[in-house]
Motif scaffolding. Structure first.
Motif, mmCIF file in Angstrom:
data_model
loop_
_atom_site.group_PDB
_atom_site.id
_atom_site.type_symbol
_atom_site.label_atom_id
_atom_site.label_comp_id
_atom_site.label_asym_id
_atom_site.label_seq_id
_atom_site.Cartn_x
_atom_site.Cartn_y
_atom_site.Cartn_z
ATOM 1 N N ASP A 274 1.382 3.782 1.742
ATOM 2 C CA ASP A 274 2.409 4.435 2.635
ATOM 3 C C ASP A 274 3.549 3.358 3.001
ATOM 4 O O ASP A 274 4.498 3.999 3.736
ATOM 5 N N TRP A 275 3.493 2.333 2.277
ATOM 6 C CA TRP A 275 4.749 1.470 2.740
ATOM 7 C C TRP A 275 5.679 1.111 1.485
ATOM 8 O O TRP A 275 6.294 2.120 1.344
ATOM 9 N N ASP B 106 3.587 7.992 7.055
ATOM 10 C CA ASP B 106 2.398 8.712 7.373
ATOM 11 C C ASP B 106 1.853 7.949 8.462
ATOM 12 O O ASP B 106 1.394 8.661 9.591
ATOM 13 N N SER B 107 1.842 6.622 8.532
ATOM 14 C CA SER B 107 0.932 5.962 9.589
ATOM 15 C C SER B 107 1.765 5.576 10.866
ATOM 16 O O SER B 107 1.327 5.253 11.808
ATOM 17 N N GLU C 105 6.156 3.219 16.564
ATOM 18 C CA GLU C 105 5.256 2.848 17.491
ATOM 19 C C GLU C 105 4.696 1.489 17.314
ATOM 20 O O GLU C 105 4.840 0.622 18.207
ATOM 21 N N TRP C 106 4.343 1.103 16.008
ATOM 22 C CA TRP C 106 3.859 -0.098 15.860
ATOM 23 C C TRP C 106 4.797 -1.015 15.056
ATOM 24 O O TRP C 106 5.089 -2.055 15.403
ATOM 25 N N LYS D 55 0.862 -1.183 -0.057
ATOM 26 C CA LYS D 55 -0.093 -0.088 -0.094
ATOM 27 C C LYS D 55 0.921 1.293 -0.027
ATOM 28 O O LYS D 55 2.015 1.280 0.322
#
Lengths: 186, 183
Positions: free
Chosen positions: A91-92, A163-164, A169-170, A89
Motif C-alpha cells: 500500500d505504500w 488503501d489504508s 488520518e494517520w 509494503k
C-alpha cells in the motif's frame, strides 16, 4: 543578398558563445536525500540510503542543464521499526513492484535572488507527476559545490497509502523531500 | 476415586485474575478506540498497546487451557441445582471460547490490514502477521465484525459470570470466590 546569411551565422557564433553545462559528480558520502512527515502526531524523518543522480548544470546554459535522479524505494529508512517495516509494503512504496522512483528535470530557471527553480517529473510507484523544486547553490567557482532543495508532495497523488489511509488520518498526506548535495565538477 | 479439591490450581487462579482484569481493560480500550473521538497521537499508541496485550492473552490462554485440562478442578457445590450447574459449565465453556476468539479475531484483523504495520509487542519483539492476508478486505471485514460481536458477547457473559457469584453469595449465602482464591 548573400551577405545576410553569413552575417546571421557570424552573429550566432559571436553572441551565443558556446557554453555547455558542466557535468558534476556527486559525493554521496556528503549528500543526503531526506523525506519527512507526520505519522500519528509524531514527526518522522527518513533517508533514502540508495540513490543516484546525474547533474549537468551551468548558470549560463540553463537550457542545456539537466538533472535526473533515481532512488530505491526499499532503501527508505526512518529508524522507527514500525514505519520501516510498513513503507516497502504494497500500500505504500510497493517496492517489490516499483523498486525505483525517478525524477527528471524539464526546465531550470534562475531567480532574481540567485536561487533557481526547477520543474520536472517525479515518478513514484506507477504515478508520474509534475513538481516544482526551488534550489540554491553555493559559489560555483569554489569546489565542492553544495546544492540545497526542499519541496513538498502529496503522497496520495502518487498512490501512496491510498488503501489504508487515503484521507491522512494517520499519516499526513503532505511529505517534504529535502536534498542536500555535495558535488564536484568532472 | 480422588477427592475433588476445594479450589482451582494455583496457576489457574493466577491466570484467572490476571486475564480477567486484562480482558476488562481490553474491552474498555476497544470501546474507547472504536467509539471515542481521540487524537491520533493517543489513539495510535493505544492500538499498539491493545495489540501487545492481545498477543500476551493468546499465550496466557494456552497456559490456562492446559491448566484447566490437566490440573484437578473443584466440583461445583452440591447446593447448586442441576440446571444451574449445567448453566455454569456452559458459561465457563463459552468464556474459554471467547478468551481465544477475541485475540484471534484481532490478530486476523491486524493481519488483513493493508497498512502493513507489524505487531510490535511492547516494542520488544515482533509478533508475526498471518501470511497472505494483507489487504484482504473480505476476511478483514469479517474478522472486524466478529471482534465487535464477540466483544459485546463477552461483556454480557462477564456480567452474568460476576452476577452469578453475587447471586449465590446473596441468595444462597454460598461464597464461590473461595474456589478461585487460596484459603
Amino acid at each position: 543578398m548573400k551577405i545576410l546569411p553569413s552575417l546571421a551565422i557570424a552573429s550566432l557564433l559571436f553572441f551565443s558563445a558556446p557554453s555547455f553545462a558542466e557535468v558534476y559528480d556527486i559525493d554521496y558520502s556528503k549528500s543526503t536525500l531526506t523525506f519527512s512527515g507526520n505519522q500519528a502526531g509524531k514527526d518522522f524523518t527518513g533517508h533514502f540510503n540508495t540513490w543516484s543522480a546525474s547533474i549537468d548544470f551551468a548558470p549560463d546554459a540553463l537550457a542545456d542543464s539537466h538533472i535526473s535522479a533515481t532512488f530505491d524505494t526499499a532503501s527508505a529508512k526512518t529508524g522507527d521499526p514500525m514505519l520501516d517495516s510498513a513503507m516497502p509494503k504494497a500500500d505504500w512504496f510497493h517496492s517489490k513492484s516499483f523498486p525505483q522512483a525517478t525524477f527528471t528535470s524539464q526546465s531550470i530557471t534562475a531567480n532574481d535572488d540567485g536561487s533557481y527553480t526547477m520543474t520536472g517529473l517525479l515518478r513514484i510507484r506507477d504515478q508520474e507527476r509534475p513538481v516544482t523544486i526551488p534550489f540554491t547553490l553555493s559559489d560555483l567557482s569554489a569546489a565542492p559545490v553544495n546544492a540545497k532543495a526542499s519541496f513538498t508532495i502529496d503522497r496520495t497523488a502518487y498512490g501512496i497509502g491510498m488503501d489504508s489511509d487515503p484521507s491522512g488520518e494517520w499519516v499526513d498526506k503532505s511529505i517534504t523531500i529535502t536534498l542536500d548535495l555535495t558535488a564536484n565538477t568532472q | 476415586m480422588t477427592l475433588s479439591p476445594d479450589r482451582y490450581s494455583s496457576i489457574t487462579i493466577i491466570l484467572h485474575w490476571i486475564m480477567g482484569f486484562a480482558f476488562i481493560a481490553m474491552l474498555a480500550s476497544g470501546l474507547v478506540m472504536e467509539y471515542v473521538d481521540l487524537d491520533r497521537a493517543v489513539k495510535f499508541p493505544l492500538y499498539q498497546l491493545h495489540k501487545s496485550v492481545g498477543v500476551l492473552l493468546i499465550a496466557a490462554f494456552v497456559l490456562r487451557l492446559a491448566a484447566r485440562l490437566f490440573a484437578p478442578t473443584p466440583a461445583l457445590p452440591d447446593t447448586l441445582p442441576p440446571l444451574e450447574k449445567t448453566l455454569a459449565k456452559l458459561g465457563h465453556f463459552v468464556l474459554y471460547g471467547l478468551m481465544i476468539a477475541m485475540p484471534m479475531s484481532g490478530w486476523i484483523m491486524s493481519s488483513a490490514s493493508s497498512s502493513g504495520l507489524p505487531i510490535m509487542v511492547f516494542d520488544l519483539f515482533e509478533w508475526p502477521l498471518i501470511p497472505d492476508l494483507s489487504g484482504n478486505k473480505e476476511i478483514g471485514g469479517l474478522a472486524r465484525e466478529a471482534h465487535t460481536i464477540l466483544a459485546f458477547t463477552l461483556i454480557g457473559v462477564l456480567v452474568a459470570h460476576v452476577g452469578a457469584v453475587i447471586k449465590h453469595a446473596v441468595v444462597e449465602k454460598t461464597n464461590l470466590l473461595t474456589r478461585m482464591w487460596w484459603s
